[in-house]
Design a protein around this motif. Structure first.
Motif, short mmCIF file in Angstrom:
data_model
loop_
_atom_site.label_atom_id
_atom_site.label_comp_id
_atom_site.label_asym_id
_atom_site.label_seq_id
_atom_site.Cartn_x
_atom_site.Cartn_y
_atom_site.Cartn_z
N SER A 106 1.04 -1.06 -0.05
CA SER A 106 -0.05 -0.17 0.17
C SER A 106 0.86 0.74 0.04
CB SER A 106 -1.00 -0.33 1.20
OG SER A 106 -1.66 -1.52 1.51
N LEU A 160 2.39 2.02 -3.41
CA LEU A 160 1.31 2.87 -4.31
C LEU A 160 1.74 4.69 -3.83
CD1 LEU A 160 -0.76 0.21 -3.73
CD2 LEU A 160 1.09 0.26 -6.17
N PHE A 197 -3.40 6.28 0.43
CA PHE A 197 -5.09 5.98 -0.03
C PHE A 197 -5.76 7.53 0.35
CE2 PHE A 197 -2.81 2.30 -1.46
CZ PHE A 197 -3.93 1.95 -3.08
N GLU A 255 -7.54 9.82 -1.65
CA GLU A 255 -7.75 9.36 -2.45
C GLU A 255 -6.13 8.54 -2.76
OE1 GLU A 255 -9.51 12.03 -5.10
OE2 GLU A 255 -7.47 13.19 -5.33
N ALA A 256 -6.39 7.52 -4.08
CA ALA A 256 -5.11 6.93 -4.67
C ALA A 256 -4.65 8.58 -5.79
CB ALA A 256 -5.45 5.65 -5.34
N LEU A 273 -4.88 -4.31 -9.71
CA LEU A 273 -4.41 -4.71 -7.88
C LEU A 273 -6.23 -5.75 -7.98
CD1 LEU A 273 -3.99 -3.53 -5.57
CD2 LEU A 273 -5.74 -2.73 -4.77
N ARG A 326 -11.63 3.61 -2.85
CA ARG A 326 -10.74 4.61 -3.52
C ARG A 326 -10.12 4.06 -4.29
NH1 ARG A 326 -9.07 7.17 2.52
NH2 ARG A 326 -11.82 7.16 2.97
N LYS A 327 -9.45 2.66 -4.73
CA LYS A 327 -8.48 2.35 -6.45
C LYS A 327 -9.46 2.20 -7.53
CE LYS A 327 -5.22 1.49 -8.54
NZ LYS A 327 -5.43 1.26 -9.68
N THR A 328 -11.03 2.15 -7.40
CA THR A 328 -11.64 1.52 -7.74
C THR A 328 -12.55 2.76 -9.20
OG1 THR A 328 -13.71 1.53 -7.31
CG2 THR A 328 -13.06 -0.42 -7.65
N GLN A 364 -9.68 4.67 -10.26
CA GLN A 364 -9.17 4.98 -11.47
C GLN A 364 -9.24 4.21 -12.30
OE1 GLN A 364 -5.54 4.47 -9.32
NE2 GLN A 364 -5.18 6.84 -8.31
N VAL A 377 -9.72 -3.78 -10.46
CA VAL A 377 -8.89 -3.92 -9.00
C VAL A 377 -10.30 -5.48 -9.08
CG1 VAL A 377 -9.78 -3.44 -6.64
CG2 VAL A 377 -9.16 -1.21 -8.55
#
Length: 531
Positions: free
Chosen positions: A229, A232, A327, A330-331, A340, A418-420, A422, A426
């Motif tokens: 994490s 990233l 994160f 946010e990412a 991911l 938060r990653k979704t 982008q 995921v």
């Protein structure tokens, strides 16, 4: 609240004790095998050994200068070149940490001089996908050479597996105050910079071992998942990896710099070292520094410890190598193209509840009271949702489930959400297979998926059990990880189709003896406790 490390530190001994009795495993036989061909790395020549006749293993490879003496607490420094052939047949030193743990091989050594990595490869030709493993143990313990993490099966399936040792606890994460100057501006994240240095070694050298430096997947569990994490969110790690897997260790934030500097100052006061006296700090005995950690932590106990990773010597925000929590809010935008996988196990909390005698007498009223402490504004709804999500669980089991969800599941969901947002895909999973060992007390507990992922269940039969079940679990999880490393999608013939995670359907792979996909598992509970 320090949801990760406060509980993790307390439960760490219990977690490794659950891996005990490993000494009876055949994994501890010392059979180095025939020597490999010589590999010319950027720093010098070395050779490894064949394992089980078909895999080439290169162990104990230095990737940076020893971080001792005047290099203590500083970022990793370049490795000096050599001319003689290094025999890479044994694991390098583990980081200085607590007394030997039950899952450690009998010949594991600990030292400040711990910047070593290991490589397993099927052969030295071609451009195979690379996976870089970051071990668990919070940020205070663990080592890459533990039998659960051996990389033969990944190599047999066409992956070059790299595992990394780095500085831990005070040696890796003590942030000295600004008075110590620019050489120590990032001392609170030195252990993470070690990992960045290891990834730079991979980029420069892995092609010589048959790996593709342009197809690198970083993955880790528990503290290792938190390390993934953090990577990233670290600018110096950009371009050194291309995919990521976070197993039971999502980290949204990091320790605030103000707390970290106060803690570092407290330690130097305990040690009797004046601000800026580099020579004196370099001369302090290693064990004295290690033994002084708790006194320093106690000295700053009343200070604001901030986010998820706070409390003690853990990675802190330096404003440069780690500009903010990875994160939070946010990412970071530069990981928009990084696919991911993220997930947890169904019963994460059991590992940390071992030996907790207070749970033995828990009643329904006890559980309700614990829920009220944790979720005072909607306690009745949360208690009902936990009972519905975990039917048949005793009050003690429910308390443990609540603690485990707060430690791992909640932030894993938040990180995935938060990653979704982008473009890169995921995938979310939950591992539900319950262990038969230890009277079934661990259920599908923390770290119980590791040997399925690595295909090393035969190395730890006293932990995961014998019979066909471990192999069946591994036949589902391991190929999915391999497929993700090879092509960026966790597809395997032993699994049903695994859809990407999104905020509409939240489709999640449930790994078990018969794996399946669920839409928003434990959704009613999620809506209440994942803010």
């Amino acid at each position: 609240m320090n949801r990760h490390l406060t509980i993790t530190r307390r439960g760490l001994i219990g977690s490794v004790a659950a891996l005990g009795a490993l000494a009876t495993s055949r994994a501890f036989a010392r059979d180095f095998g025939a020597a490999t061909a010589i590999v010319e790395t950027a720093s010098g020549p070395l050779r490894g050994r064949f394992e089980a006749g078909d895999v080439q293993a290169f162990k104990g490879l230095r990737y940076a200068a020893p971080p001792v003496g005047p290099l203590r607490f500083r970022p990793p420094q370049p490795l000096a070149k050599w001319t003689g052939i290094i025999d890479a047949a044994q694991f390098g030193n583990a980081a200085i940490q607590s007394p030997r743990q039950p899952d450690a091989p009998f010949d594991e050594r600990q030292s400040e001089d711990c910047l070593f990595l290991n490589v397993w490869t099927p052969d030295l030709a071609g451009k195979k996908p690379v996976m870089v493993w970051l071990h668990g143990g919070a940020f205070s313990s663990g080592a890459a050479g533990r039998p659960t993490y051996w990389g033969q099966q990944f190599a047999r399936d066409g992956v070059v597996l790299v595992s990394v040792n780095h500085r831990l606890n005070v040696f890796g994460f003590m942030q000295l105050p600004d008075a110590w100057g620019p050489d120590y501006a990032s001392s609170g994240i030195a252990g993470m910079l070690d990992i960045v240095q290891a990834l730079q070694w991979v980029k420069a050298n892995i092609a010589r071992f048959g790996g593709d430096p342009d197809n690198v997947t970083i993955f880790g569990e528990s503290g290792g998942g938190a390390k993934v994490s953090l990577l990233l969110g670290m600018p110096p790690a950009r371009g050194l990896y291309h995919k990521a897997i976070i197993q039971s260790g999502a980290a949204l934030d990091a320790t605030p710099r103000a707390y970290a500097q106060s803690l570092g100052n407290a330690l130097t006061e305990v040690l009797g070292v004046k601000p800026g006296d580099v020579s004196a700090l370099a001369a302090v005995d290693t064990q004295k520094i290690f033994d002084s950690q708790q006194r320093a932590i106690d000295a700053v106990a009343k200070l604001d410890r901030g986010g998820f990773l706070s409390g003690g010597f853990t990675p802190s925000i330096d404003g440069n190598a780690l500009p903010r929590g990875p994160f939070t809010p946010e990412a970071q935008p530069w990981i928009a193209d990084i696919p991911l996988i993220v997930g947890t196990n169904k019963d994460e909390g059991t590992m940390f509840a071992l030996g907790n005698a207070a749970l033995a007498g828990a009643t329904d009223a006890t559980f309700d009271a614990e829920v009220r402490k944790a979720y005072p504004k909607q306690a009745d709804k949360v208690a009902a949702a936990f009972r519905a999500a975990y039917p048949g669980y005793t009050p003690a089991d429910l308390i443990t489930a609540m603690n485990g969800n707060r430690m791992f599941w909640v932030d894993s969901i938040k990180l995935a959400e938060r990653k979704t947002r982008q473009p890169a895909p995921v995938w979310m999973y939950r591992m539900d297979h319950e262990l038969p060992t230890m009277g079934g007390r661990l259920k599908a507990g923390h770290a119980t998926e590791l040997s399925y992922v690595f295909g090393t269940y035969d190395n730890i039969p006293n932990f995961v059990g014998t019979g066909p079940e471990p192999a069946r679990m591994s036949a589902q999880m391991h190929p999915a990880w391999v497929a993700f490393a090879k092509a960026g999608k966790p597809e395997a013939p032993t699994l049903p189709a695994w859809p990407q995670y999104d905020l509409a359907r939240r489709q999640t792979m449930i790994f078990n003896l018969e794996s399946h996909v669920e839409s928003d598992p434990h959704g009613d509970l999620r809506k209440l406790i994942v803010a």
